[in-house]
Design an enzyme around this catalytic site. Structure first.
Site, PDB file in Angstrom:
ATOM      1  CG  HIS A   1      -4.074  -0.804  -1.888  1.00 13.23           C
ATOM      2  ND1 HIS A   1      -5.258  -1.376  -2.291  1.00 13.23           N
ATOM      3  CD2 HIS A   1      -4.396   0.044  -0.884  1.00 13.23           C
ATOM      4  CE1 HIS A   1      -6.249  -0.898  -1.553  1.00 13.23           C
ATOM      5  NE2 HIS A   1      -5.754  -0.031  -0.695  1.00 13.23           N
TER       6      HIS A   1
ATOM      7  N   GLY B   1      -8.814   5.207   6.486  1.00 12.74           N
ATOM      8  CA  GLY B   1      -8.295   6.560   6.716  1.00 12.74           C
ATOM      9  C   GLY B   1      -6.785   6.569   6.870  1.00 12.74           C
TER      10      GLY B   1
ATOM     11  N   GLY C   1       0.402  -2.144   4.246  1.00 14.14           N
ATOM     12  CA  GLY C   1       1.059  -0.839   4.266  1.00 14.14           C
ATOM     13  C   GLY C   1       2.214  -0.823   5.241  1.00 14.14           C
ATOM     14  CB  SER C   2       2.398   0.010   8.831  1.00 13.11           C
ATOM     15  OG  SER C   2       1.304  -0.767   9.193  1.00 13.11           O
TER      16      SER C   2
ATOM     17  CG  ASP D   1      -6.829  -1.686   2.630  1.00 15.58           C
ATOM     18  OD1 ASP D   1      -5.746  -1.643   3.237  1.00 15.58           O
ATOM     19  OD2 ASP D   1      -7.296  -0.728   1.973  1.00 15.58           O
ATOM     20  N   GLY D   2      -6.037  -3.487   5.714  1.00 15.72           N
ATOM     21  CA  GLY D   2      -5.955  -2.864   7.029  1.00 15.72           C
ATOM     22  C   GLY D   2      -5.434  -3.788   8.104  1.00 15.72           C
TER      23      GLY D   2
ATOM     24  N   GLY E   1      -1.366   1.766   9.575  1.00 15.35           N
ATOM     25  CA  GLY E   1      -0.793   1.540  10.895  1.00 15.35           C
ATOM     26  C   GLY E   1      -1.800   1.208  11.982  1.00 15.35           C
TER      27      GLY E   1
ATOM     28  CB  SER F   1      -0.912   0.004   1.228  1.00 13.37           C
ATOM     29  OG  SER F   1      -1.667   1.191   1.237  1.00 13.37           O
TER      30      SER F   1
ATOM     31  CG  ASP G   1      -5.003   3.406   0.352  1.00 16.95           C
ATOM     32  OD1 ASP G   1      -6.105   2.842   0.320  1.00 16.95           O
ATOM     33  OD2 ASP G   1      -3.950   2.856   0.715  1.00 16.95           O
TER      34      ASP G   1
ATOM     35  CG  HIS H   1      -9.164   1.711  -1.089  1.00 14.85           C
ATOM     36  ND1 HIS H   1      -8.708   1.460   0.190  1.00 14.85           N
ATOM     37  CD2 HIS H   1     -10.516   1.843  -0.988  1.00 14.85           C
ATOM     38  CE1 HIS H   1      -9.726   1.453   1.025  1.00 14.85           C
ATOM     39  NE2 HIS H   1     -10.832   1.691   0.342  1.00 14.85           N
TER      40      HIS H   1
HETATM   41  C1  DX5 Z   1      -6.147   2.983   4.980  1.00 12.97           C
HETATM   42  C2  DX5 Z   1      -5.844   2.386   3.644  1.00 12.97           C
HETATM   43  C3  DX5 Z   1      -4.936   1.234   3.686  1.00 12.97           C
HETATM   44  C4  DX5 Z   1      -3.655   1.451   4.450  1.00 12.97           C
HETATM   45  C5  DX5 Z   1      -3.288   0.116   5.022  1.00 12.97           C
HETATM   46  O1  DX5 Z   1      -7.446   3.240   5.174  1.00 12.97           O
HETATM   47  O2  DX5 Z   1      -7.011   2.011   2.950  1.00 12.97           O
HETATM   48  O3  DX5 Z   1      -4.663   0.719   2.386  1.00 12.97           O
HETATM   49  O4  DX5 Z   1      -2.570   1.967   3.717  1.00 12.97           O
HETATM   50  O5  DX5 Z   1      -2.223   0.259   5.886  1.00 12.97           O
HETATM   51  P1  DX5 Z   1      -1.865  -0.851   6.973  1.00 12.97           P
HETATM   52  O6  DX5 Z   1      -1.513  -2.104   6.251  1.00 12.97           O
HETATM   53  O7  DX5 Z   1      -0.713  -0.247   7.719  1.00 12.97           O
HETATM   54  O8  DX5 Z   1      -3.080  -1.021   7.864  1.00 12.97           O
HETATM   55 ZN    ZN Z   2      -6.632   0.992   1.009  1.00 16.64          ZN
END
Ligand code: DX5
Ligand code: ZN
Length: 225
Positions: A40, A152, A204-205, A182-183, A155, A15, A42, A76
């Site tokens: 991905h 939003g 993401g993180s 996702d998340g 992390g 992400s 966002d 997204h």
């Molecule tokens: C947040 C995004 C995600 C985010 C995921 O709402 O839609 O795609 O980047 O990050 P992690 O994997 O850190 O939860």
């Molecule tokens: Zn996302």
């Protein structure tokens, strides 16, 4: 390229929202070298979600290179009125748009509009939205995104009840529709998420907060089992 050509059984999707934007191109390259293919992206508007995130201008600056190297950009849309952005996203080199059921009165019509721009289409639903609602809107889309956090920010912590929602979703949507999550994905929960039925797993993180991005990506892929 059709969406099903993008996915090798299961994809861990970095992400880019969690990237270091001063080194975005370099970080993408490292992940492509490590085998990542679906990225991905966002887009948040400060209305549907609190933060304004990234948009078509950033997309445009990376899309050519990602495509040249065989990658795709999975967008997204955490925005109200998602259809307003489809043309700009398509022009900037986005490959798909996933919009939220919570903001679409007629998901089939919104999806049809995205197809006019030759975009693949997904629908997303939040933790407080029923699986029923997502299933009802899933006809003819390429993917359904089950949010496992409140959208939003990167992390956040994975909501454990998401596992049952993923399993129910996988059971109820057509086999041709990918289930995306996702998340809050980590090395510790990625296997359970995959086992529950997710084929597209966003991280993401768990990737970008690590020193060695390729290693972090590959560890997630290996942890899938
Ligand atoms: C947040 C995004 C995600 C985010 C995921 O709402 O839609 O795609 O980047 O990050 P992690 O994997 O850190 O939860
Ligand atoms: Zn996302």
């Amino acid at each position: 390229m059709a969406w099903y050509d993008w996915v090798r059984t299961v994809e861990v999707e970095p992400s880019l929202y969690a990237a270091d934007f001063s080194r975005l191109g370099e970080q993408i390259d490292h992940l492509l070298n490590a085998g990542a293919r679906v990225f991905h992206f966002d887009i948040g508007d400060g209305h549907f979600v609190e933060p304004v995130t990234i948009g078509p201008i950033v997309l445009r600056s990376i899309s050519r290179h990602v495509h040249e190297r065989g990658g795709v950009l999975d967008c997204h849309l955490m925005v109200d009125n998602p259809e307003r952005h489809f043309k700009q996203i398509a022009d900037a080199g986005g490959d798909s748009v996933t919009f939220h059921v919570e903001v679409s009165e007629d998901p089939a019509a919104t999806a049809a509009l995205a197809r006019e721009f030759d975009l693949r289409v997904g629908i997303a639903f939040n933790p407080e939205t029923s699986v029923d609602e997502a299933v009802a809107a899933s006809d003819g889309v390429d993917l359904v995104l089950c949010m496992s956090i409140h959208p939003g920010y990167s992390g956040q912590t994975f909501l454990p009840e998401s596992i049952d929602r993923i399993a129910e979703l996988r059971e109820r949507v057509a086999a041709s529709v990918y289930v995306q999550v996702d998340g809050g994905v980590t090395n510790d929960n990625v296997a359970a998420i995959h086992r529950a039925g997710a084929e597209l797993i966003v991280a993401g993180s768990a990737i970008f907060e690590r020193e060695d991005l390729p290693r972090a990506y590959q560890r997630l892929v290996r942890a899938l089992g």
